[in-house]
Design a protein around this motif. Structure first.
Motif, short mmCIF file in Angstrom:
data_model
loop_
_atom_site.label_atom_id
_atom_site.label_comp_id
_atom_site.label_asym_id
_atom_site.label_seq_id
_atom_site.Cartn_x
_atom_site.Cartn_y
_atom_site.Cartn_z
N TYR A 143 35.09 36.86 26.39
CA TYR A 143 33.86 36.44 27.04
C TYR A 143 33.32 35.16 26.41
O TYR A 143 32.12 35.01 26.21
CB TYR A 143 32.82 37.56 26.94
N CYS B 40 26.45 47.04 25.51
CA CYS B 40 26.44 45.57 25.46
C CYS B 40 27.62 44.98 26.23
O CYS B 40 27.47 43.96 26.92
CB CYS B 40 26.48 45.10 24.01
N ALA C 128 26.69 42.45 21.11
CA ALA C 128 27.98 43.11 21.33
C ALA C 128 28.90 42.90 20.13
O ALA C 128 29.60 43.82 19.70
CB ALA C 128 28.63 42.58 22.61
N GLN D 127 26.84 44.95 29.90
CA GLN D 127 25.87 43.91 30.24
C GLN D 127 26.50 42.52 30.19
O GLN D 127 26.21 41.66 31.02
CB GLN D 127 24.68 43.98 29.30
N CYS D 128 27.37 42.31 29.22
CA CYS D 128 28.06 41.01 29.11
C CYS D 128 28.95 40.77 30.32
O CYS D 128 29.01 39.66 30.86
CB CYS D 128 28.89 40.95 27.83
N ARG D 129 29.63 41.81 30.75
CA ARG D 129 30.51 41.65 31.90
C ARG D 129 29.71 41.31 33.15
O ARG D 129 30.09 40.45 33.94
CB ARG D 129 31.30 42.93 32.13
N ILE E 180 22.74 38.89 24.14
CA ILE E 180 23.50 40.12 24.32
C ILE E 180 24.94 39.96 23.84
O ILE E 180 25.56 40.90 23.34
CB ILE E 180 23.47 40.58 25.80
N PHE E 181 25.49 38.76 23.96
CA PHE E 181 26.82 38.45 23.45
C PHE E 181 26.88 38.69 21.95
O PHE E 181 27.81 39.30 21.42
CB PHE E 181 27.14 36.98 23.78
N LEU F 2 30.19 33.09 27.33
CA LEU F 2 28.82 33.49 26.98
C LEU F 2 28.40 32.82 25.68
O LEU F 2 27.31 33.08 25.17
CB LEU F 2 28.72 35.01 26.84
N SER F 3 29.26 31.98 25.14
CA SER F 3 28.94 31.26 23.92
C SER F 3 28.48 29.85 24.29
O SER F 3 28.23 29.55 25.45
CB SER F 3 30.17 31.19 23.00
#
Length: 361
Positions: free
Chosen positions: A123, A236, A106, A239-241, A102-103, A126-127
């Motif tokens: 973010y 996105c 986005a 969802q990432c948050r 999802i990252f 998320l990597s």
């Protein structure tokens, strides 16, 4: 909710949203490196040695691992394939937008490359990076400083090569064309394969420099991305948050501090206590509390920001309080300071956040 654009202002510096590489991460990076090693004849069991991971876990999209587990896999990879030239570059090429879930989506749906970079820095946990990038606009250049000082020395060069290549690959994917770098510099000495690194960067790299960095014309950041979609981007981002909030759940001393920072005034909102008060409530000296929080990978300031952000979003969504009143209740002397902090947390102003939330109801 989309972030504000990232203009190429002179001397603008944007730090990543994390302090170091020791953050929980998904399994996709380990799966990718294990598959690469398999292509070179390394059994899965040897790649996962010392990690406690099983082969089925590599296929679980919801699996979450500690960064040190990925680090163990990296050490296994480097040990098993010492004869592969430019190993970090070759592995880094395998990281594509789809690797990041999802990252990645986005980033793909962001309006411009600059917006995608702003999101990615905010973010970054998320990597799968170990090297931390810091973005700077200066003298007509966009420079990404890639910090490796905290990366373990035995795998530092591999990770610089891997992470810089992955960043380059992903941004090229976003643009739909090779990323047009104007310079690339590395701290490590010139290796036996400078041509492999030049092939990746597209410019003659310089080695033995004070910093790792790559630079490009800031005009590239304003280019519309070919798959930009505002609705998909907003979805996105949300969802990432949510994913980051789950991963950043606090435990131990940090959880106790966070609980004390959540106010309990008559209306449920009042300025959080200072660090001296929190330390006293925990029967600790301020210095000892700082030391415990540092050992837990956080700080009083970081936890205060978390609480203030959550309270700010709640007040802006559920109350008619003005932005100035929200700022006062969160302990800010001036509303402008609160507005700056809120924009740093969310990529948007309090007023715009309130409008966006109202539009969703």
């Amino acid at each position: 909710m989309p972030a504000d654009p990232m203009p190429a202002d002179p001397q603008r510096v944007v730090d990543p949203g994390i302090r170091d590489w020791d953050f929980p991460r998904g399994i996709a990076s380990v799966a990718l490196m294990t598959a690469y090693a398999g292509e070179h004849g390394v059994p899965v069991a040897r790649m996962l040695a010392g990690t406690g991971l099983s082969e089925p876990a590599l296929h679980d999209p919801d699996a979450q691992i500690d960064a040190r587990i990925e680090l163990a896999v990296i050490r296994n990879l480097v040990r098993e394939l010492p004869g592969v030239p430019a190993l970090g570059v070759e592995v880094g090429r395998r990281y594509r937008i789809t690797t990041f879930g999802i990252f990645g989506f986005a980033c793909v749906s962001s309006p411009t490359l600059g917006e995608a970079i702003a999101f990615a820095l905010r973010y970054l946990d998320l990597s799968f990076t170990f090297c931390l990038p810091v973005a700077e606009w200066s003298d007509g250049e966009f420079v990404a400083w890639v910090h490796d000082e905290a990366v373990p020395a035995d795998v530092r060069q591999f990770l610089v090569e891997r992470d810089v290549t992955a960043m380059n690959q992903v941004m090229s994917d976003l643009l739909g064309a090779p990323l047009p770098l104007v310079r690339a510099e590395f701290r490590f000495p010139e290796p036996a394969y400078p041509d492999r690194i030049q092939e990746m960067t597209g410019v003659a790299p310089r080695f033995g420099r004070p910093h790792n960095l790559f630079a490009l014309d800031p005009a590239v950041l304003d280019q519309p991305l070919p798959q930009a979609n505002e609705h998909t981007w907003a979805m996105c981002l949300a969802q990432c948050r949510e994913l980051v909030d789950r991963r950043r759940a606090r435990t131990g001393i940090a959880a106790r501090v966070r609980e004390l920072l959540v106010p309990g005034g008559a209306d449920g909102f009042c300025a959080p206590p200072g660090i001296d008060t929190v330390a006293g409530d925990l029967n600790l000296s301020t210095r000892t509390l700082r030391r415990h929080l540092d050992a837990a990978g956080t700080s009083y300031r970081a936890l205060l920001d978390e609480v203030r952000r959550a309270l700010a979003e709640e007040m802006l969504t559920a109350t008619p309080l003005s932005v100035s009143d929200v700022a006062i209740r969160l302990g800010y002397a001036e509303s402008s300071t609160f507005i700056y902090a809120f924009k740093r947390w969310t990529g948007n102003t309090p007023a715009a956040y309130r409008r966006d939330r109202a539009a969703l109801r």
